[in-house]
Design an enzyme around this catalytic site. Sequence first.
Site, short mmCIF file in Angstrom:
data_model
loop_
_atom_site.label_atom_id
_atom_site.label_comp_id
_atom_site.label_asym_id
_atom_site.label_seq_id
_atom_site.Cartn_x
_atom_site.Cartn_y
_atom_site.Cartn_z
N HIS A 43 0.85 -1.13 -0.12
CA HIS A 43 0.14 0.03 0.03
C HIS A 43 1.11 1.31 0.05
CE1 HIS A 43 -2.61 2.98 2.50
NE2 HIS A 43 -3.29 2.56 1.11
N ARG A 44 0.67 2.03 -1.13
CA ARG A 44 1.53 3.09 -1.21
C ARG A 44 3.11 2.92 -1.23
NH1 ARG A 44 -1.35 7.18 3.48
NH2 ARG A 44 -3.41 6.50 2.90
N GLU A 70 0.61 -0.43 -4.66
CA GLU A 70 -0.42 0.60 -4.84
C GLU A 70 0.12 2.05 -4.95
OE1 GLU A 70 -3.96 3.10 -3.19
OE2 GLU A 70 -1.91 2.80 -2.68
N ASP A 72 -0.96 6.45 -5.58
CA ASP A 72 -2.02 7.30 -5.52
C ASP A 72 -1.21 8.55 -6.57
OD1 ASP A 72 -3.97 6.64 -3.19
OD2 ASP A 72 -2.04 6.85 -2.13
N HIS A 85 -0.70 10.92 -1.88
CA HIS A 85 -1.86 10.67 -1.43
C HIS A 85 -2.87 11.65 -0.99
CE1 HIS A 85 -4.81 9.47 1.78
NE2 HIS A 85 -4.95 8.62 1.15
N GLU A 144 -4.18 4.32 -8.15
CA GLU A 144 -5.45 5.00 -7.59
C GLU A 144 -5.29 6.25 -8.48
OE1 GLU A 144 -6.48 4.95 -3.42
OE2 GLU A 144 -7.98 6.36 -3.69
N LYS A 146 -6.70 9.69 -7.31
CA LYS A 146 -7.13 10.48 -6.02
C LYS A 146 -7.83 11.58 -6.15
CE LYS A 146 -6.16 8.83 -2.27
NZ LYS A 146 -7.49 8.08 -1.43
N ASP A 270 0.09 -2.25 4.38
CA ASP A 270 1.47 -1.33 4.59
C ASP A 270 2.52 -2.48 4.84
OD1 ASP A 270 -0.12 0.68 4.34
OD2 ASP A 270 0.07 1.21 6.59
O1 G3P Z 1 -5.77 0.87 -2.13
C1 G3P Z 1 -6.69 1.44 -1.54
C2 G3P Z 1 -6.36 2.50 -0.49
O2 G3P Z 1 -5.26 3.11 -1.14
C3 G3P Z 1 -7.41 3.32 -0.36
O3 G3P Z 1 -7.30 4.06 0.63
O4 G3P Z 1 -6.75 6.52 1.58
O5 G3P Z 1 -4.94 4.72 1.54
O6 G3P Z 1 -6.06 5.90 -0.53
P1 G3P Z 1 -6.25 5.32 0.91
CA CA Z 2 -4.80 4.82 -2.07
#
Ligand code: G3P
Ligand code: CA
Length: 280
Positions: A43-44, A70, A72, A85, A144, A146, A270
């Site tokens: 994640h990120r 992932e 943003d 993000h 993503e 955003k 994460d």
């Molecule tokens: O990939 C989904 C997740 O990233 C969504 O929440 O706020 O971390 O972008 P957020």
């Molecule tokens: Ca995200």
Amino acid sequence: MPRFLFILITGVLFMGVFSTSGESVSANELKNKDRQQTLTIAHRGASGYAPENTMAAFEKSVDMKAEMFELDVQMSKDGELVVIHDTTVDRTTNGSGQVKDFTYEELRQLDAGSWFSEEFAGEKIPTLGEVLDAYKGRSGILIELKSPSLYPGIEQKVAAALVARNMHKPENDKIIVQSFDHESMKTFHSILPSMPVGVLLGYSEEGVSNEQLANFSSYAEYFNPNKAMITGDLVNRIHEFGMKTHPYTVRDQESANFLLSVGVDGIITDFPDYVDPHKG
Ligand code: G3P
Ligand code: CA
């Protein structure tokens, strides 16, 4: 044994065996087969170990053998696709203000690493193109969009960045585009129908209806809700509608174990090593 100690010990044991969703699971029940069938999505980037949405975090994801990471995407004042993000730079850089009010050159001057640790001082806000060039063929990427309503035309720009690198054909790379903004995903699907699209959904107590799932499945291959919404029944329904699911965001071992036990297709986390202890 003193009564308070008995209550404490049984409470801890109970929490270790049952998930927040009330379905039983324990780490020992998870077979390697279950882990192998579920994608690990950092994640990120591997943001538990390096500053989110930086090249350091994406490199850490690859080092840890996550199948995907992932990120943003937003847009600078002068139209560059940038990877960050929040809609402001305040939390993750040494600057202050809205992303959309900075030119790319101005964003590039910011330090996106020191807030996490001095070890990462000097990390930059990457461009999407830079990330695609660096990781094409090396990692799957879950992109993503955003807050796309702040950036008119961002769907077209992201599609062009993928086409320019021949990354819009699902057989070439594992690339997925997702957003909480479902209109944006319909737009993206109409621009580039060859690309798999994901629908993100925030937590809602009402859950998700079959009507919603049918609607999502008319343009999306993935339905990716908050992990707190996931049950075995929801996973089955998502699959019955012909979609896959990558719920977000795992930050503890028990949640990873539960999601693995109900057969989700990927886990956004994460900490990639929570999904598979062999990663890391
Ligand atoms: O990939 C989904 C997740 O990233 C969504 O929440 O706020 O971390 O972008 P957020
Ligand atoms: Ca995200």
